[in-house]
Scaffold this active site. Structure first.
Site: not given
Length: 348
Positions: A238-239
């Site tokens: 994820a980010h």
């Protein structure tokens, strides 16, 4: 292809027990091997398979005291030796000549090194850079302002979104997506509003990303995959995650946003790491483990929530005892009930 055992032994630095003139033509596991195959024994628990294997030869450690009905190549590290032997049998891939296939689209402002191979139906957008010796097999997308380091290999249908940086000698397998938007939304009442994901992704040198894996761009700043990281198929990063150098994660691992994975960390298949936690260097996360808080360095954790592996094994063993304990409690309850009736009867 047939290779003499003496040549294999020379390549992997092995001492031969048996006929060094024997030839092998393939690789196989101990149980599946047949005449002409080379196999290997890396763990003593597979010794029984080695005793009945039909392989022409096996690679085994110098300290293995078992027996096999075939030639044995003795080495210090069987896993490494088998990897080196496999290189001798690896088929050569198709020739990828330098140049751009006529069906591909390259923006005039993009810079593609003349030595790179751009296969059919690729798209390279404005300002993108494709380095020396790169290969884009077919159907690959390189977004505006992105950079692919020299000698990187992008298999079919890889997508590198805008403003992404990929280091040298990267291998990206089919369907990998680098720089997709992070999962960022703001809920106002009943409606979700998208938060712009304005950051980027940086992959270091010698990184390998498996098929259909997704590495999300940062909400702001960077998502970082450091040098030498190996990521299996169907992994989600994820980010704003940072994965330290030489870490490895097996298929279907999921890492939530803003988590820091240390150097030389190993994550087993389907392990999950929640957001905003840190996993220390040289730690091991067991398959299907759920990490919900920081993990220190040099520890093996498993289970959900993840705890030290031995502690988890004890908990699992205790769970198996629950049915018997439940039965004993029921029996004790019956005995207590009978005693209470006897006591009431004696009072009367």
């Amino acid at each position: 292809m047939k290779i003499a055992l003496k040549d294999i032994a020379e390549k992997i630095g092995a001492a031969i027990e048996g006929d060094d003139a024997l030839e092998v033509s393939g690789l196989a596991s101990l149980s599946e091997a047949k005449e002409g195959d080379l196999s290997f024994l890396s763990r003593a628990k597979y010794s029984k398979e080695a005793e009945v294997t039909k392989a022409t030869a096996i690679i085994a450690g110098g300290d293995w005291d078992g027996s096999a009905p075939c030639a044995v190549l003795r080495v210090a590290d069987p896993d490494k030796a088998f990897m080196m032997a496999a290189q001798a049998f690896a088929p050569e891939g198709p020739v990828r000549p330098a140049g751009v296939d006529p069906s591909s689209t390259v923006d005039p402002s993009a810079r593609v090194d003349p030595s790179a191979h751009i296969g059919p139906l690729c798209v390279i957008e404005a300002g993108a850079v494709v380095g020396k010796g790169c290969v884009l097999v077919a159907g690959c997308f390189v977004g505006a302002g992105s950079s692919i380091g020299e000698d990187s290999f992008l298999h079919a249908n890889v997508s590198v979104r805008e403003r992404v940086t990929i280091g040298a000698r990267a291998i990206l397998h089919c369907g990998a997506v680098i720089g997709s938007d992070g999962f960022g939304y703001y809920k106002e009442g009943e409606k979700w509003s998208k938060i712009p994901q304005i950051g980027t992704v940086e992959l270091g040198d010698d990184v390998e990303i498996g098929a259909n894996a997704a590495i999300d761009r940062a909400r702001f700043g960077r998502t970082v995959i450091e040098d030498g990281v190996k990521i299996d198929n169907l992994v989600q990063v994820a980010h704003n995650v940072c994965v330290g150098a030489n870490s490895a994660m097996a298929a279907q691992v999921g890492i939530a946003g803003s988590t820091v994975i240390g150097r030389n960390v190993q994550l087993g298949g389907q392990a999950g790491v929640s957001g905003h936690v840190k996993v220390g260097d040289h730690s091991v996360i067991g398959a299907q483990a759920g990490v919900t808080k920081d993990i220190p360095e040099k520890i093996f954790v498993s289970g959900f929530p993840a705890v030290p592996h031995r502690e988890n094994m004890k908990m699992q063993a205790n769970m198996l005892r629950v049915p018997k304990l439940k039965q004993k409690v029921a029996e004790l309850e019956k005995k207590i009930e009978a005693l209470e009736k006897d006591m009431e009867g004696s009072r009367e």
